[in-house]
Design a protein around this motif. Sequence first.
Motif: not given
Length: 136
Positions: A23-39
């Motif tokens: 199973e893949e982790a979701p691309l986003k979580v409601d209420g959270a800010t998804t960040v990449d490695a740079v951020k």
Amino acid sequence: MKALARLIPTLLLIFVSTNLFAEEAPLKVDGATTVDAVKAKELFDQGVLFVDPRRISDFEAGRIPDAVSLEMKSVFSEASLAEHAQKSDPIVFYCNGPKCLRSAKVSKLAIGWGYTNVYYFRDGFPAWQAAGYPTE
């Protein structure tokens, strides 16, 4: 030796099929800010708290410097998180990348407990390492 030769294709099939269908982790979580490695690195440089919900063995094998280990299944709780952060403090949750669901799960829990500044680092420790950022 022949028995081993017959067993190898079966073991290979099991390994490949379990990894292909993990199973893949979701691309986003409601209420959270998804960040990449740079951020995530920008947040790290600002002194934001990083929480690592991975197994203790994973944490001990390598982690983002100064990350707090709150193993999801045995340690992570509202009380244990409150020992490290106020509900308005920024927090970055990370784990072992897209095949690891722990950072998504603990992000959802933290948001449910009223944490308002949650960052979900989906690509996690593998992306951090790949970017050449510091590790412990």
